[in-house]
Design a protein around this motif. Structure first.
Motif, PDB file in Angstrom:
ATOM      1  N   LYS A 231     -13.221  -7.904  -1.393  1.00 27.45           N
ATOM      2  CA  LYS A 231     -14.371  -7.232  -1.978  1.00 27.45           C
ATOM      3  C   LYS A 231     -14.753  -7.900  -3.293  1.00 27.45           C
ATOM      4  CE  LYS A 231     -14.750  -2.433  -0.587  1.00 27.45           C
ATOM      5  NZ  LYS A 231     -14.399  -1.077  -0.975  1.00 27.45           N
TER       6      LYS A 231
ATOM      7  N   CYS B 256       0.825  -1.218   0.000  1.00 29.53           N
ATOM      8  CA  CYS B 256       0.000   0.000   0.000  1.00 29.53           C
ATOM      9  C   CYS B 256       0.854   1.262   0.000  1.00 29.53           C
ATOM     10  CB  CYS B 256      -0.922   0.013   1.217  1.00 29.53           C
ATOM     11  SG  CYS B 256      -0.013  -0.016   2.776  1.00 29.53           S
TER      12      CYS B 256
ATOM     13  N   LYS C 171      -6.497   5.537   1.423  1.00 35.03           N
ATOM     14  CA  LYS C 171      -7.835   4.946   1.368  1.00 35.03           C
ATOM     15  C   LYS C 171      -7.763   3.468   1.757  1.00 35.03           C
ATOM     16  CE  LYS C 171      -8.401   5.639  -3.064  1.00 35.03           C
ATOM     17  NZ  LYS C 171      -7.130   6.215  -3.530  1.00 35.03           N
ATOM     18  N   LYS C 172      -8.888   2.956   2.216  1.00 32.89           N
ATOM     19  CA  LYS C 172      -8.963   1.535   2.553  1.00 32.89           C
ATOM     20  C   LYS C 172      -8.584   0.668   1.355  1.00 32.89           C
ATOM     21  CE  LYS C 172     -12.465  -0.264   5.569  1.00 32.89           C
ATOM     22  NZ  LYS C 172     -13.909  -0.215   5.876  1.00 32.89           N
ATOM     23  N   SER C 173      -9.008   1.124   0.159  1.00 31.26           N
ATOM     24  CA  SER C 173      -8.765   0.322  -1.043  1.00 31.26           C
ATOM     25  C   SER C 173      -7.286   0.277  -1.422  1.00 31.26           C
ATOM     26  CB  SER C 173      -9.583   0.878  -2.211  1.00 31.26           C
ATOM     27  OG  SER C 173      -9.270   2.245  -2.403  1.00 31.26           O
TER      28      SER C 173
ATOM     29  N   MET D 271      -9.093  -5.326  -0.906  1.00 31.21           N
ATOM     30  CA  MET D 271      -9.679  -5.292  -2.246  1.00 31.21           C
ATOM     31  C   MET D 271     -10.032  -6.702  -2.700  1.00 31.21           C
ATOM     32  SD  MET D 271     -10.286  -2.495  -3.673  1.00 31.21           S
ATOM     33  CE  MET D 271     -10.201  -2.589  -5.465  1.00 31.21           C
TER      34      MET D 271
END
Lengths: 141, 431
Positions: B412, B383, B401-403, B409
């Motif tokens: 998701k 990240c 961001k979380k993503s 991800m």
């Protein structure tokens, strides 16, 4: 209260080299919240001493921290041997720590007195053979 | 003044966006963004660990170009004592010093001379009892910056004296004015530096209005030319005039032993330094008189801009010391201590705070903890943050961001298909 910050740490009684981790983490969190430096020192020293006690005497335990905007509650609970004579244990220099711990520089009999000195409030609940719970309160000025 | 200035620079072309530097940085001051490392200025302490670790050599220190010495009528080189440890079989410092004069400098002034005078002044201050014990050395600028951003409560313990480099520069200029009749500003004083932190201390000093030094060259950059010239010198000029005390400042423990006190601690290597400061903050080291801290392993000889291994360099300096007197430079009188005082008081910064208001900081901390619990805990660095906790912190500060987490991800998107697309160590497999 919903907007308090809760922290939980398991203190291992197995590994002496990890003693002090919980108080170190609490210190980091208090710096992030932006607490006053003297308050951080008081919390850090009192929690460290109590954490070391849990490792030396009680084979570890748990630390629960609850931080509110105006005060901090810290509960350190163990299932160790308990304290036979609390009044005596509170005396500076009184220690029941084993020699191997003393050789590392611990066991000077200042643990409980220091906790009392640095915490704003301190309560000890203890029962021989059952365990000890120390409740500390610090006020955020 | 730009209080967040730092001298570590990135060569964007060379940076591949790998995660070596973010992992090594002791203050978590680096993130990878858009494929390149980027420094969070207010956290950087100029320790130079990223310069050391970068496999692409994309991290550099902002030194001066050598021909800036031509801007001055009289040019003086100011070699740090750590330089002496870079050469094999050196038993006379005069070879090194003479080489500077053949290289284009008009004169050379040893920083170790300044160190001996600072040692004198330190003893006076230690004995005055004005600074709360344990007194912490102020010689390593990375350590001073570290204390300022992470341990501001310890600022009153810092020895409020200028570094040997500054004292040496002031003396060198004064001597040169006397000798040449030139104006002080016509004299250029250049430090030969083992580290990036010193360059920052010259360009944006924290505790002085202005540095006495005009520029800096890295030991590793000047070393090849110096070495070639030294090789040809047969009869060096008699230039050196510092003793064991001054030269010993090059490695860890040197400054402390020069105080002639028994109860001192000397720690080196940034992780050790942080650990000692934590203990000091918890008042566990109150029985000590003095604490010497060096960000680099081994002390200044371990600086990121040196050539030789710090322990090899240290051994060489020990050998060199054998032929030296104890000390050659002294304060003329106690009043001189005042000239070595800081111009400004050092102010603490609170870069760790999540918000200015306690309640807001607590809310963010709760968010941070919850995010952290939901991150995979692999600390993989993909990240761009050094750890899952650092990413969680970046998110609550609004800087990520979380993503940004590939693992969040993955969950998701359709689980099973995605599983074959992630690297082998992270596949969940069939249960």
């Amino acid at each position: 209260m919903s907007n308090s910050v809760k922290l939980h740490y398991d203190v291992s009684g197995e590994d002496f080299t990890r003693a002090g981790e919980a108080s170190g983490n609490i210190k980091k969190v208090l710096k992030e919240i932006g607490c006053d430096a003297d308050l951080i020192r008081n919390v850090s020293i009192a929690t460290y001493e109590a954490e070391i006690n849990m490792v030396i005497h009680a084979n570890g335990g748990v630390v629960d921290v609850d931080i509110f905007p105006d005060h901090i509650d810290i509960v350190l609970a163990d299932q160790g041997p308990g304290i036979k004579d609390v009044e005596l244990a509170m005396k500076e220099g009184y220690s029941t720590a084993p020699d191997n711990v003393r050789s590392l520089g611990f066991g000077a009999g200042m643990g409980l007195p220091n906790i009392k000195k640095y915490a704003d409030e301190m309560k000890i609940e203890t029962e021989v053979g059952v365990g000890t719970t120390i409740r500390l309160k610090f006020y955020i000025k | 003044m730009n209080e967040y200035f730092h001298s570590v620079r990135l060569d964007e072309e060379k940076c591949k966006g790998c995660i070596n530097c973010i992992k090594r940085c002791p203050t978590e001051a680096i993130r990878v963004r858009n494929g390149k490392a980027s420094i969070i200025s207010e956290r950087c302490i100029d320790c130079g660990e990223c310069i050391r670790i970068c496999p692409q050599h994309a991290k550099t220190a902002e030194t001066d170009r050598f021909n800036t010495i031509l801007d001055y009528k009289y040019k003086i080189a100011l070699p740090a004592p750590s330089l002496y440890g870079q050469f094999n079989n050196l038993d006379n410092v005069d070879y090194v010093l003479s080489a500077f004069k053949l290289m284009g400098f008009d004169d050379v002034f040893e920083v170790s001379k300044g160190a001996e005078i600072v040692s004198d002044a330190s003893r006076v201050i230690m004995n005055s009892g004005k600074i709360p014990k344990p007194v912490i050395s102020s010689a390593c600028p990375a350590v001073v910056k570290l204390i300022r951003v992470r341990f501001p409560k310890l600022i009153p313990h810092i020895l409020p004296l200028i570094a040997p480099m500054e004292e040496a520069a002031a003396l060198a200029r004064k001597e040169a004015v006397k000798k040449t009749g030139l104006k002080p500003e016509e004299i250029g004083v250049f430090f030969i530096t083992p580290c990036a932190a010193k360059i920052t201390a010259i360009k944006e000093p924290l505790i002085l209005n202005k540095s006495n030094v005009n520029g800096a060259f890295a030991i590793k950059d000047i070393y090849p030319a110096l070495f070639q010239i030294m090789d040809k010198i047969e009869n060096p000029e008699d230039l050196s005039s510092s003793g064991i005390i001054g030269v010993s400042w090059a490695s860890s423990g040197g400054e402390a032993s020069a105080l002639l006190k028994e109860h001192y601690l000397a720690a080196d290597g940034i992780e050790n330094v942080i650990n000692v400061l934590e203990q000091l903050e918890d008042e566990k080291l109150n029985d000590l008189d003095f604490i010497e801290l060096n960000a680099c392993s081994g002390g200044c000889v371990g600086g990121p801009l040196t050539v030789e291994n710090p322990y090899v360099a240290k051994a060489r300096i020990q050998r060199l010391r054998r032929y030296l007197p104890v000390s050659c430079n002294h304060m003329e009188n106690i009043e001189e201590t005042k000239k070595m005082n800081w111009d400004k008081t050092l102010e603490g910064l609170s870069v760790l705070k999540l918000a200015d208001n306690v309640v807001e900081a607590m809310t963010r901390l709760n968010d941070l903890n919850e995010l952290h619990n939901n991150l995979p805990g692999l600390d993989c660095g993909v990240c761009g943050a050094p750890s899952c906790r650092a990413l969680a912190e970046d998110i609550v500060r609004g800087n990520a961001k979380k993503s940004d987490c590939v693992f969040l991800m993955r969950e998701k998107v359709d689980g099973e298909k995605m599983d074959t697309l992630v690297p082998a160590p992270f596949r969940k497999g069939k249960k």
